[in-house]
Design a protein around this motif. Structure first.
Motif, PDB file in Angstrom:
ATOM      1  N   ASP A 226       8.419 -10.336   0.542  1.00 26.10           N
ATOM      2  CA  ASP A 226       8.033 -11.080   2.435  1.00 26.10           C
ATOM      3  C   ASP A 226       7.179 -11.761   2.224  1.00 26.10           C
ATOM      4  O   ASP A 226       7.635 -12.450   3.388  1.00 26.10           O
ATOM      5  N   ASP A 227       6.232 -12.563   1.092  1.00 28.26           N
ATOM      6  CA  ASP A 227       6.151 -14.101   1.521  1.00 28.26           C
ATOM      7  C   ASP A 227       7.191 -14.701   1.314  1.00 28.26           C
ATOM      8  O   ASP A 227       6.999 -15.652   2.291  1.00 28.26           O
TER       9      ASP A 227
ATOM     10  N   HIS B  26       7.782  -5.228  -5.321  1.00 30.35           N
ATOM     11  CA  HIS B  26       8.838  -6.278  -4.860  1.00 30.35           C
ATOM     12  C   HIS B  26      10.156  -6.411  -6.157  1.00 30.35           C
ATOM     13  O   HIS B  26      11.288  -6.976  -5.965  1.00 30.35           O
TER      14      HIS B  26
ATOM     15  N   ASN C 271      -3.577  -0.082   0.466  1.00 31.64           N
ATOM     16  CA  ASN C 271      -1.938  -0.549   0.778  1.00 31.64           C
ATOM     17  C   ASN C 271      -2.169   0.363  -1.480  1.00 31.64           C
ATOM     18  O   ASN C 271      -1.121   0.241  -1.505  1.00 31.64           O
TER      19      ASN C 271
ATOM     20  N   GLU D  36      -6.589  -3.512   0.196  1.00 32.80           N
ATOM     21  CA  GLU D  36      -5.414  -4.212   0.703  1.00 32.80           C
ATOM     22  C   GLU D  36      -4.917  -5.238  -1.068  1.00 32.80           C
ATOM     23  O   GLU D  36      -6.424  -5.767  -1.329  1.00 32.80           O
TER      24      GLU D  36
ATOM     25  N   ASN E  55      -3.879  -8.706  -2.128  1.00 33.42           N
ATOM     26  CA  ASN E  55      -4.530  -9.601  -1.796  1.00 33.42           C
ATOM     27  C   ASN E  55      -5.725  -9.660  -2.664  1.00 33.42           C
ATOM     28  O   ASN E  55      -6.432 -10.402  -3.453  1.00 33.42           O
TER      29      ASN E  55
ATOM     30  N   ALA F  37       3.866  -7.618   6.251  1.00 32.14           N
ATOM     31  CA  ALA F  37       2.178  -8.424   6.179  1.00 32.14           C
ATOM     32  C   ALA F  37       2.328 -10.233   5.926  1.00 32.14           C
ATOM     33  O   ALA F  37       1.597 -10.398   6.957  1.00 32.14           O
TER      34      ALA F  37
END
Ligand code: RIB
Ligand code: CA
Length: 303
Positions: free
Chosen positions: A13-14, A80, A157, A163, A165, A239
């Protein structure tokens, strides 16, 4: 044009968020700084460089912290993929990573562009916390700081309380969110409400049929499999792209000012809790335009 730094633990997603920023005519990405998180620092860095090259851009990429301030690094390769890009690699960038340590580069850029430089942090906040610890004066020259992280007013998550991070580096999250500067937080709760892609959204992305749209679909297949098994849904929550869409155009975003506390240890490690007060420096996004997110995402993949 707005001068920005993207601080990222570059995984699927990054990478999409980076594409959105590079394709936005209003943003001048002066640097990308990498941090360990989804994957180890070397992979996060080569993934960032590779993504910029895929977009046809030569963006200076600087390697940052190889692990959290106080904890051992725990990655999210289970989601990922081992290469961070849905195991679609190997992705070998042609260019070279810059030699300067990311934290020092952020400090020097803040001094070069005082009160003009915006930062979006879409990984653990280790680098940003290190900037504050090393040079608090320079840190206060940040024009605006957007953070993807935290559970907001929802559930986590990586654990039910946190979350990813903020869970990876809760100490860094605590330092940055209580540094005294204004911080805009786009958390996991708004990601699930406004930043998801469902089957129809994927059909729309398929129709774009460009190298970037195909790349952005391919790298998400591992994550889609995870959602299928865990939630029995053809869906994924993006996100970092939602946070990037807010940074690009926040006209329809609603924020609530707050003071945040972060739990640093134990079962609830990484949990962010909000006391909503007008004097609060942390602005938690409570409503984000889904149509703005989808429109920016699709237009960034078209070229
Ligand atoms: O919890 C979502 C965040 O963790 C995103 O930044 C994603 O890339 C992972 O780093
Ligand atoms: Ca990330």
């Amino acid at each position: 044009m707005r001068k920005i730094i993207i601080d990222t633990d570059t995984a699927t997603d990054d990478a999409i968020a980076i594409i959105m920023a590079l394709r936005c005519k209003d943003l001048d990405v002066v640097a990308i700084t990498t941090v360990a998180g989804n994957v180890d620092i070397d992979l996060a860095t080569t993934n960032a460089l590779y993504t910029c090259e895929l977009c046809g851009y030569k963006i200076p990429v600087y390697k940052g912290a190889s692990g959290p301030l106080k904890r051992k690094l725990e990655t999210s390769k289970f989601f990922h993929g081992k290469d961070g890009l849905g195991d679609t690699g190997p992705h070998k960038p042609k260019g070279k990573i810059r030699k300067t340590y990311a934290v020092d580069k952020i400090i020097s850029l803040l001094k070069e562009y005082p009160n003009e430089l915006e930062i979006i942090a879409i990984g653990p906040l280790t680098n940003i916390a290190k900037v504050f610890k090393k040079d608090p004066e320079a840190f206060r020259l940040i024009k605006s700081l957007y953070v993807m992280g935290g559970i907001g007013e929802g559930k986590g998550n990586i654990t039910e309380f946190a979350e990813f991070n903020f869970w990876v580096d809760p100490d860094a999250a605590d330092i940055v969110l209580n540094s005294g500067i204004d911080v805009k937080v786009i958390a996991w709760d708004t990601t699930q409400l406004y930043g998801y892609l469902n089957e129809k959204n994927f059909d729309d992305l398929e129709k774009i049929n460009t190298p970037l749209s195909r790349f952005s679909i391919d790298i998400q297949q591992r994550g889609l499999e995870y959602y299928k098994v865990k939630y029995n849904e053809h869906k994924i929550d993006l996100a970092d792209p939602l946070a990037m869409a807010v940074m690009i155009d926040e006209r329809d975003t609603i924020y609530k000012k707050s003071k945040v506390s972060i739990i640093l240890n134990g079962e609830k490690r990484g949990r962010d809790s909000y006391k909503f007060i007008d004097s609060g420096k942390v602005q938690l996004a409570t409503k984000v335009s889904r149509s703005n997110f989808l429109n920016i995402l699709k237009s960034s993949l078209k070229k």
